[in-house]
Design a protein around this motif. Sequence first.
Motif, PDB file in Angstrom:
ATOM      1  N   SER A 218       0.787  -1.225   0.000  1.00 37.88           N
ATOM      2  CA  SER A 218       0.000   0.000   0.000  1.00 37.88           C
ATOM      3  C   SER A 218       0.822   1.279   0.000  1.00 37.88           C
ATOM      4  O   SER A 218       0.286   2.358   0.172  1.00 37.88           O
ATOM      5  CB  SER A 218      -0.953  -0.002   1.209  1.00 37.88           C
ATOM      6  N   GLY A 219       2.137   1.181  -0.150  1.00 40.43           N
ATOM      7  CA  GLY A 219       2.969   2.368  -0.314  1.00 40.43           C
ATOM      8  C   GLY A 219       2.842   3.366   0.809  1.00 40.43           C
ATOM      9  O   GLY A 219       2.781   3.018   1.983  1.00 40.43           O
ATOM     10  N   LYS A 220       2.761   4.649   0.431  1.00 37.97           N
ATOM     11  CA  LYS A 220       2.829   5.707   1.431  1.00 37.97           C
ATOM     12  C   LYS A 220       1.552   5.860   2.249  1.00 37.97           C
ATOM     13  O   LYS A 220       1.539   6.619   3.220  1.00 37.97           O
ATOM     14  CB  LYS A 220       3.182   7.034   0.762  1.00 37.97           C
ATOM     15  N   ILE A 221       0.477   5.170   1.892  1.00 35.71           N
ATOM     16  CA  ILE A 221      -0.712   5.213   2.737  1.00 35.71           C
ATOM     17  C   ILE A 221      -0.433   4.526   4.068  1.00 35.71           C
ATOM     18  O   ILE A 221      -0.888   4.953   5.121  1.00 35.71           O
ATOM     19  CB  ILE A 221      -1.911   4.564   2.027  1.00 35.71           C
ATOM     20  N   THR A 222       0.326   3.448   4.033  1.00 40.03           N
ATOM     21  CA  THR A 222       0.593   2.690   5.257  1.00 40.03           C
ATOM     22  C   THR A 222       2.041   2.749   5.713  1.00 40.03           C
ATOM     23  O   THR A 222       2.354   2.275   6.806  1.00 40.03           O
ATOM     24  CB  THR A 222       0.218   1.207   5.054  1.00 40.03           C
ATOM     25  N   ASN A 223       2.932   3.324   4.922  1.00 41.17           N
ATOM     26  CA  ASN A 223       4.348   3.359   5.269  1.00 41.17           C
ATOM     27  C   ASN A 223       4.878   4.786   5.236  1.00 41.17           C
ATOM     28  O   ASN A 223       4.449   5.600   4.410  1.00 41.17           O
ATOM     29  CB  ASN A 223       5.167   2.518   4.283  1.00 41.17           C
ATOM     30  N   GLY A 224       5.816   5.077   6.101  1.00 37.90           N
ATOM     31  CA  GLY A 224       6.423   6.404   6.108  1.00 37.90           C
ATOM     32  C   GLY A 224       7.775   6.393   6.772  1.00 37.90           C
ATOM     33  O   GLY A 224       8.014   5.639   7.725  1.00 37.90           O
ATOM     34  N   PHE A 225       8.674   7.232   6.270  1.00 36.00           N
ATOM     35  CA  PHE A 225      10.007   7.326   6.840  1.00 36.00           C
ATOM     36  C   PHE A 225       9.989   8.163   8.123  1.00 36.00           C
ATOM     37  O   PHE A 225       9.333   9.208   8.197  1.00 36.00           O
ATOM     38  CB  PHE A 225      10.967   7.993   5.850  1.00 36.00           C
ATOM     39  N   LEU A 226      10.729   7.715   9.126  1.00 34.41           N
ATOM     40  CA  LEU A 226      10.956   8.465  10.355  1.00 34.41           C
ATOM     41  C   LEU A 226      12.446   8.468  10.634  1.00 34.41           C
ATOM     42  O   LEU A 226      13.079   7.410  10.657  1.00 34.41           O
ATOM     43  CB  LEU A 226      10.210   7.838  11.535  1.00 34.41           C
ATOM     44  N   VAL A 227      12.996   9.659  10.819  1.00 34.57           N
ATOM     45  CA  VAL A 227      14.428   9.800  11.090  1.00 34.57           C
ATOM     46  C   VAL A 227      14.606  10.485  12.439  1.00 34.57           C
ATOM     47  O   VAL A 227      14.013  11.536  12.693  1.00 34.57           O
ATOM     48  CB  VAL A 227      15.116  10.621   9.980  1.00 34.57           C
ATOM     49  N   THR A 228      15.406   9.875  13.287  1.00 38.77           N
ATOM     50  CA  THR A 228      15.771  10.481  14.569  1.00 38.77           C
ATOM     51  C   THR A 228      17.210  10.980  14.470  1.00 38.77           C
ATOM     52  O   THR A 228      18.104  10.239  14.047  1.00 38.77           O
ATOM     53  CB  THR A 228      15.659   9.463  15.715  1.00 38.77           C
ATOM     54  N   THR A 229      17.429  12.233  14.862  1.00 37.55           N
ATOM     55  CA  THR A 229      18.767  12.818  14.789  1.00 37.55           C
ATOM     56  C   THR A 229      19.576  12.484  16.033  1.00 37.55           C
ATOM     57  O   THR A 229      19.036  12.077  17.069  1.00 37.55           O
ATOM     58  CB  THR A 229      18.690  14.350  14.673  1.00 37.55           C
ATOM     59  N   THR A 230      20.869  12.692  15.929  1.00 32.98           N
ATOM     60  CA  THR A 230      21.710  12.740  17.116  1.00 32.98           C
ATOM     61  C   THR A 230      21.352  14.002  17.908  1.00 32.98           C
ATOM     62  O   THR A 230      20.705  14.908  17.375  1.00 32.98           O
ATOM     63  CB  THR A 230      23.190  12.780  16.707  1.00 32.98           C
ATOM     64  N   PRO A 231      21.734  14.091  19.177  1.00 38.22           N
ATOM     65  CA  PRO A 231      21.414  15.290  19.961  1.00 38.22           C
ATOM     66  C   PRO A 231      21.980  16.559  19.319  1.00 38.22           C
ATOM     67  O   PRO A 231      23.111  16.582  18.841  1.00 38.22           O
ATOM     68  CB  PRO A 231      22.074  15.009  21.315  1.00 38.22           C
ATOM     69  N   VAL A 232      21.167  17.598  19.308  1.00 37.64           N
ATOM     70  CA  VAL A 232      21.570  18.895  18.754  1.00 37.64           C
ATOM     71  C   VAL A 232      21.212  19.992  19.757  1.00 37.64           C
ATOM     72  O   VAL A 232      20.258  19.848  20.521  1.00 37.64           O
ATOM     73  CB  VAL A 232      20.876  19.173  17.404  1.00 37.64           C
TER      74      VAL A 232
END
Length: 380
Positions: A218-232
């Motif tokens: 189902s592509g982007k309807i059910t999936n999404g990228f999540l990125v966590t950064t290093t502390p800033v």
Amino acid sequence: MRVVVIGAGVVGAAVAAGLTRRGAQVTVLEARIPGAGTTSTSVAWINANNKVPKEYFDLNHAAVWAHHQLSGDWFFPTGNLEYAVTDEHKELLDARVRRLVGMGYPVERVTAGRALALEPDLVPPPPGAEYVFFPIEAYVQPVRLLGRLLGAARDDGAVVELGAEVTAIGPSSSGVKVTVADGRTFAADVVVTCAGRWSEQVAALAGVRVPMLDPLVSGKITNGFLVTTTPVPARLSRVLTTAGLNLRPDGGGRLLLQALSLDDRADPTIPVPAEVSSDIMGRLPAVLRATEGAAVERAVVGQRAMPGDGLTVAGFADAGRRVYTVATHSGVTLAPLLMAEVAGEVFGQESPLLAPFRPGRFTDGSAGPPPTAARRPGQQ
């Protein structure tokens, strides 16, 4: 009353806590470990900001207030600041604000100066940008919320069985029997399925139809990228939503980033491509100061639990009222509300908030069409 709850994500934990509070004898069956599904890969933004139709808005609006009543050290009620730069985004944001005001949802149009007072490290967008602040919105640290709910259930007597993959759900002389992969059986008066994106398969074991969109197709309807950064060393206190990037604090100086425009490339079967992480990180300094040099600490594909028509499923799914099913895309937002509402229904008190979301709509033909992918107007 004996109740088996299937699934120990945030929804299953909330339902178990609500049931034990009412005196039920609860056993929670979890195929993996608590939070191993969608709970641990959620943006965890608590809102009813753009939820439609009205019945779904009402459900989520009530859930926002339920979070405020449950509040603890996992809950950050700092609001959501959104700004629009393009004409399309401005028009849609204006229409949304007018609609939300008409439904009694707290929302404020704010000046650029007020936006910078709220978020001093915000990089000012071009002149003419429009800003809106949603003061009752929040974010949570979802695994900590899960721990609070599951802990409350345990404190009131719930038993949590891990590695307990359900293989059969069937009637018994005293109610219903649940069988797990190692052959053990659990007797109950009622089974509540809270299996997230596995809801269709688990419900089918009881002969119940609950269509879910398949994250693998189902592509982007059910999936999404999540990125966590290093502390800033950047100051960010709340959810910040823009056309190209959504972000929020993620503890210890980290930021959680989401770029909806890239989600059509999200594939849960492969690691997040380096160029996607690079693209998301490259957008950050244009939105928030003091983030130069930030690196990726974690990049995942979040997999949403999406019912076939995009709306929550909640209710008894069988004529004998032995199998109650809960499935929802808004699990983290709805959890504290479902804690009380689902438990009440299991004990015979129908919830007006849940009445529009019965699983029977998938068999009587009243379910709506599949949802469309989330996006921000003007996103790049």
